[in-house]
Design a protein around this motif. Structure first.
Motif, PDB file in Angstrom:
ATOM      1  N   VAL A 178       0.848  -1.197   0.000  1.00  0.00           N
ATOM      2  CA  VAL A 178       0.000   0.000   0.000  1.00  0.00           C
ATOM      3  C   VAL A 178       0.882   1.246   0.000  1.00  0.00           C
ATOM      4  CG1 VAL A 178      -1.539   1.392   1.464  1.00  0.00           C
ATOM      5  CG2 VAL A 178      -2.077  -1.013   1.031  1.00  0.00           C
ATOM      6  N   SER A 179       1.924   1.216   0.824  1.00  0.00           N
ATOM      7  CA  SER A 179       2.818   2.386   0.904  1.00  0.00           C
ATOM      8  C   SER A 179       3.500   2.667  -0.433  1.00  0.00           C
ATOM      9  CB  SER A 179       3.894   2.177   1.963  1.00  0.00           C
ATOM     10  OG  SER A 179       3.336   1.624   3.110  1.00  0.00           O
ATOM     11  N   ALA A 180       3.620   1.635  -1.280  1.00  0.00           N
ATOM     12  CA  ALA A 180       4.265   1.834  -2.583  1.00  0.00           C
ATOM     13  C   ALA A 180       3.300   2.456  -3.599  1.00  0.00           C
ATOM     14  CB  ALA A 180       4.800   0.504  -3.105  1.00  0.00           C
ATOM     15  N   GLY A 181       2.008   2.591  -3.224  1.00  0.00           N
ATOM     16  CA  GLY A 181       1.055   3.301  -4.079  1.00  0.00           C
ATOM     17  C   GLY A 181       0.545   2.529  -5.280  1.00  0.00           C
ATOM     18  N   PRO A 182      -0.185   1.416  -5.062  1.00  0.00           N
ATOM     19  CA  PRO A 182      -0.824   0.735  -6.191  1.00  0.00           C
ATOM     20  C   PRO A 182      -1.966   1.601  -6.737  1.00  0.00           C
ATOM     21  CG  PRO A 182      -1.565  -0.229  -4.123  1.00  0.00           C
ATOM     22  CD  PRO A 182      -0.530   0.806  -3.765  1.00  0.00           C
ATOM     23  N   TRP A 183      -2.543   1.170  -7.846  1.00  0.00           N
ATOM     24  CA  TRP A 183      -3.626   1.967  -8.455  1.00  0.00           C
ATOM     25  C   TRP A 183      -4.947   1.734  -7.742  1.00  0.00           C
ATOM     26  CZ3 TRP A 183      -8.214   1.752 -11.259  1.00  0.00           C
ATOM     27  CH2 TRP A 183      -8.543   2.936 -11.940  1.00  0.00           C
ATOM     28  N   LEU A 184      -5.177   0.483  -7.357  1.00  0.00           N
ATOM     29  CA  LEU A 184      -6.440   0.125  -6.691  1.00  0.00           C
ATOM     30  C   LEU A 184      -6.175  -0.892  -5.595  1.00  0.00           C
ATOM     31  CD1 LEU A 184      -9.818  -0.639  -8.430  1.00  0.00           C
ATOM     32  CD2 LEU A 184      -8.945  -2.285  -6.782  1.00  0.00           C
ATOM     33  N   ILE A 185      -6.888  -0.767  -4.481  1.00  0.00           N
ATOM     34  CA  ILE A 185      -6.821  -1.812  -3.444  1.00  0.00           C
ATOM     35  C   ILE A 185      -8.233  -2.291  -3.128  1.00  0.00           C
ATOM     36  CG2 ILE A 185      -4.641  -1.071  -2.402  1.00  0.00           C
ATOM     37  CD1 ILE A 185      -6.224   0.349  -0.211  1.00  0.00           C
ATOM     38  N   LYS A 186      -8.353  -3.580  -2.773  1.00  0.00           N
ATOM     39  CA  LYS A 186      -9.655  -4.117  -2.370  1.00  0.00           C
ATOM     40  C   LYS A 186      -9.540  -4.929  -1.077  1.00  0.00           C
ATOM     41  CE  LYS A 186     -11.744  -7.615  -2.385  1.00  0.00           C
ATOM     42  NZ  LYS A 186     -12.197  -7.615  -0.992  1.00  0.00           N
ATOM     43  N   PRO A 187      -9.259  -4.229   0.033  1.00  0.00           N
ATOM     44  CA  PRO A 187      -9.278  -4.971   1.296  1.00  0.00           C
ATOM     45  C   PRO A 187     -10.714  -5.292   1.688  1.00  0.00           C
ATOM     46  CG  PRO A 187      -9.030  -2.619   1.702  1.00  0.00           C
ATOM     47  CD  PRO A 187      -9.014  -2.798   0.203  1.00  0.00           C
ATOM     48  N   ASN A 188     -10.921  -6.353   2.472  1.00  0.00           N
ATOM     49  CA  ASN A 188     -12.220  -6.453   3.145  1.00  0.00           C
ATOM     50  C   ASN A 188     -12.088  -5.622   4.426  1.00  0.00           C
ATOM     51  OD1 ASN A 188     -11.088  -8.071   5.196  1.00  0.00           O
ATOM     52  ND2 ASN A 188     -11.576  -9.961   4.099  1.00  0.00           N
ATOM     53  N   VAL A 189     -13.171  -5.453   5.136  1.00  0.00           N
ATOM     54  CA  VAL A 189     -13.145  -4.495   6.243  1.00  0.00           C
ATOM     55  C   VAL A 189     -12.196  -4.955   7.358  1.00  0.00           C
ATOM     56  CG1 VAL A 189     -15.156  -5.362   7.501  1.00  0.00           C
ATOM     57  CG2 VAL A 189     -14.599  -2.921   7.555  1.00  0.00           C
ATOM     58  N   ASP A 190     -12.034  -6.261   7.544  1.00  0.00           N
ATOM     59  CA  ASP A 190     -11.096  -6.754   8.566  1.00  0.00           C
ATOM     60  C   ASP A 190      -9.653  -6.406   8.191  1.00  0.00           C
ATOM     61  OD1 ASP A 190     -13.129  -7.908  10.070  1.00  0.00           O
ATOM     62  OD2 ASP A 190     -13.047  -9.768   8.903  1.00  0.00           O
ATOM     63  N   GLU A 191      -9.334  -6.578   6.919  1.00  0.00           N
ATOM     64  CA  GLU A 191      -7.977  -6.254   6.448  1.00  0.00           C
ATOM     65  C   GLU A 191      -7.704  -4.751   6.577  1.00  0.00           C
ATOM     66  OE1 GLU A 191      -8.009  -9.991   3.263  1.00  0.00           O
ATOM     67  OE2 GLU A 191      -8.603  -7.995   2.597  1.00  0.00           O
TER      68      GLU A 191
END
Ligand SMILES: Nc1ncnc2c1ncn2[C@@H]1O[C@H](COP(=O)(O)OP(=O)(O)OP(=O)(O)O)[C@@H](O)[C@H]1O
Ligand SMILES: [Mg+2]
Length: 314
Positions: A178-191
């Motif tokens: 995440v710190s490297a700055g991907p274009w999109l992330i899809k965590p679930n709420v626990d993650e």
């Protein structure tokens, strides 16, 4: 019109899922298997599989154990998925799920994964560099195999700078990437909760956390999924909540992978945020209505899409 192959999915820790149906399963006793199935699994491979079912060609890369790759080769051939997976010494791990419909319980037995060597990792990065010349979308999905640095996904995000990199993983590997700055992330709420270290007990708190991540790391699109409650989609100033229709759940395995596939399919088709959220939610709702990692028909996805409710939060 046939779609161009623009998507690469990366699965560094695939698995072969064996599901055994055993009524009245008892540990320490002789148990008889009533029925069983075996599926090629691993989150990126599932994403490629869902995309292929929707008519969107994809390339699968990552690692596969050389000794038991046949089930993957058959899947790739059946669905027209291009196979660029690095073969590593040994076997792909097997995950056994014992499903007992009488006692209504599931028992999981998970084999450890094989560790790729530094040469294997280098070969994977070479393949990614080669594919980056012609492909736009790179989906990095799932857990990390033993023995590799937790910066593996972060290193990939950096190596694929300028590409549309979609990240779906958890723990330390997620935090670093995440710190490297991907274009999109899809965590679930626990993650997401684990990452931000806050309770996130309301939609407003989840939205605020998603916006903070997007601003802080320059992530264009943040999707936070919450099982049957649906998912939050945030892009710039736009935000909405997509609520799936009530469905008869056959297996929730792959719900998140189907959502990631739906998001990518929607983006390639140039859909709006709301229409993309509808399609992605329909991918998930359709996937969980069946056993296995398949979308059985495009017509079913489209019918499901029309039943997704969208709530604007912007
Ligand atoms: N029981 C359900 N009924 C309807 N839709 C569901 C249900 N469970 C999940 N979904 C749909 O699937 C999406 C993704 O599910 P979820 O939040 O469980 O993903 P995940 O935890 O990342 O799953 P995975 O284990 O596959 O990674 C949800 O946003 C929702 O649209
Ligand atoms: Mg998930």
């Amino acid at each position: 019109m046939a779609q161009e192959n623009r998507v690469v999915t990366v699965t560094v820790n695939p698995a072969i899922d064996q599901t055994l149906s055993i009524p009245n399963f008892r540990a320490g006793a002789v148990n008889r298997v009533q029925s069983w199935r075996m599926d090629a699994g691993g989150k990126g491979i599932n994403v490629a599989s869902f995309l292929a079912d929707f008519g969107q060609p994809a390339t699968a890369t990552g690692f596969l154990g050389a000794d038991n790759d046949e089930i993957f080769r058959r899947l790739f051939q059946r669905k027209g998925i291009e196979d660029r997976c690095v073969r590593i010494a040994g076997q792909t791990r097997i995950g056994i799920k014992i499903s007992d419909e009488v006692l209504n319980q599931t028992t999981d037995i998970n084999f450890p994964g094989e560790a790729p060597s530094p040469d294997d990792v280098q070969r994977l990065f070479d393949i990614l560099a080669e594919l980056a010349a012609t492909r736009e979308w790179f989906v990095l999905s799932g857990s990390m195999p033993p023995g590799v640095s937790t910066s593996l996904y972060a290193d990939m995000v950096r190596a694929l700078r300028g590409k549309k990199v979609v990240l779906d993983t958890s723990g330390e590997g997620f935090a670093r990437a995440v710190s490297a700055g991907p274009w999109l992330i899809k965590p679930n709420v626990d993650e997401l909760r684990e990452f931000v270290g806050q309770p996130l007990d309301s939609h407003a708190a989840i939205l605020a956390a998603a916006r903070r991540l997007s601003d802080r790391y320059g992530i264009a699109s943040v999707v936070v999924s919450m099982g049957k409650q649906g998912a939050l989609f945030v892009e710039g100033n736009d935000a909405l909540w997509a609520v799936p229709p009530e469905v008869q759940v056959k297996s929730t395995v792959g719900a998140g992978d189907a959502m990631v596939a739906g998001i990518v399919a929607a983006k390639i088709r140039g859909l709006s945020l709301a229409d993309g959220a509808r399609l992605a939610t329909a991918f998930s709702a359709t996937a969980i209505s069946h056993v296995g990692h398949d979308l059985t028909s495009i017509a079913e996805v489209e019918a499901m899409r029309d039943r997704v409710a969208i709530r604007d939060l912007s």
